[in-house]
Design a protein around this motif. Sequence first.
Motif, PDB file in Angstrom:
ATOM      1  N   LYS A 198       7.754  -4.193  17.327  1.00 39.99           N
ATOM      2  CA  LYS A 198       6.636  -4.046  18.235  1.00 39.99           C
ATOM      3  C   LYS A 198       6.513  -5.312  19.080  1.00 39.99           C
ATOM      4  O   LYS A 198       7.082  -6.353  18.767  1.00 39.99           O
ATOM      5  N   TYR A 199       5.757  -5.216  20.147  1.00 43.45           N
ATOM      6  CA  TYR A 199       5.539  -6.335  21.058  1.00 43.45           C
ATOM      7  C   TYR A 199       4.914  -7.509  20.313  1.00 43.45           C
ATOM      8  O   TYR A 199       3.959  -7.353  19.550  1.00 43.45           O
ATOM      9  N   ARG A 224       6.233  -9.256  17.843  1.00 48.14           N
ATOM     10  CA  ARG A 224       6.534  -9.226  16.417  1.00 48.14           C
ATOM     11  C   ARG A 224       7.912  -9.842  16.195  1.00 48.14           C
ATOM     12  O   ARG A 224       8.725  -9.941  17.115  1.00 48.14           O
ATOM     13  N   ARG A 259       5.990  -3.125  26.479  1.00 55.24           N
ATOM     14  CA  ARG A 259       5.253  -2.953  25.225  1.00 55.24           C
ATOM     15  C   ARG A 259       5.664  -1.723  24.428  1.00 55.24           C
ATOM     16  O   ARG A 259       5.375  -1.613  23.245  1.00 55.24           O
TER      17      ARG A 259
END
Length: 378
Positions: free
Chosen positions: A150-151, A153, A377
């Motif tokens: 995920k964005y 991470r 994203r």
Amino acid sequence: MSHAWRRWAGYIVASSYELSHEREYHCIRAAAALFDVSPLYKYLVRGRDAARLLDRVVTRDVLRSQVGQVLYTPWCDAAGKVLDDGTIARLDETAFRMTSAEPSLRWLEANALGLEVAIEDVSASIAALSLQGPFSLSILENLGVIAPLKYFRLARTELRGIPLELSRTGYTGDLGYELWVKAEHALPLWDALAEAGRNYGLQAAGMLALDVARIEAGLMLIDVDYVPAKKALIESQTSSPYELDLAWAVNLEKERFVGKQALAAEKARGPQWQFVGIEVGWKGLERLYADVGLATRLPQAAWRMSVPVYSGAEQVGYATSGGWSPLLKKYIALAHLRSAWARPGTELDIEITVEHRRKRAAAKVVKKPFFDPARKRS
């Protein structure tokens, strides 16, 4: 090769690999680009009180961060003025990696008194490569890296037998990843990425292309878009997070952090300045050049300088970086404006030099970022 180089934190980095940065820029937006961002200052913070130290120093809530999460954050002096900005990656429950644009070891150590924490400068021992662009994920998958991150991470993985940490972060405002690896593995990692990316149009890219991309993304640059508080000669040169459009990164609910009292007072009264996007009108720009018998001239690269912005006869702010966006086909800039003139849609004028004469072109305030693709994203 262009042999165009520049200094960055004691290193020499490429301004562009080709004679022009244009193809490198377009690869960021249409294919993939590979940057060496190893000159970033990097600190490993470990120990029982590691989270407490970082939570004390920065404006974000580090105590509530999760393992594998990366936080973008500014940090301030006691007056609430920004010293630097960077990222904090939580590697495990008691270990973090902090990046910064300026040396920050002494600042961390000064705030660590009484805490059970070890701070190690790993700037030289850890390299960082940045793989950016719409095909960046495909290139990693081609190398066998499963990257469902995920964005903002981070995860540990391997690439061609090289252990590394992979984060979904970057400085282009696009889909992208940063790879953190021991310095001795940086060159084989670069070669592996270059080989795997050949069929995806991957291009090594330098700072000139990155500068255009980060302006499109509305991302500020230290020493260009703001003066760090420790370098400011007078108070008016400093900026708070609220004046840099970073209110979202200030958590006043934390028990304590450096600058909290000053920032709470500023939030209550409202910031005097705001950091905004500016779009220069094409028709007015074209007219200025037509008046002297020239076709409209656009900057070949992003500029970094102070350019006055006016409302009528009054100067209400100044742009700090800008240029022509090849993707958006717009002349854009990042600017500091007094709050009364910072509302999106506000009509202003920006100074433009045409044939050695200072003129004004119509401009308007717009929301940042200028470019914000869903793939960043998704």
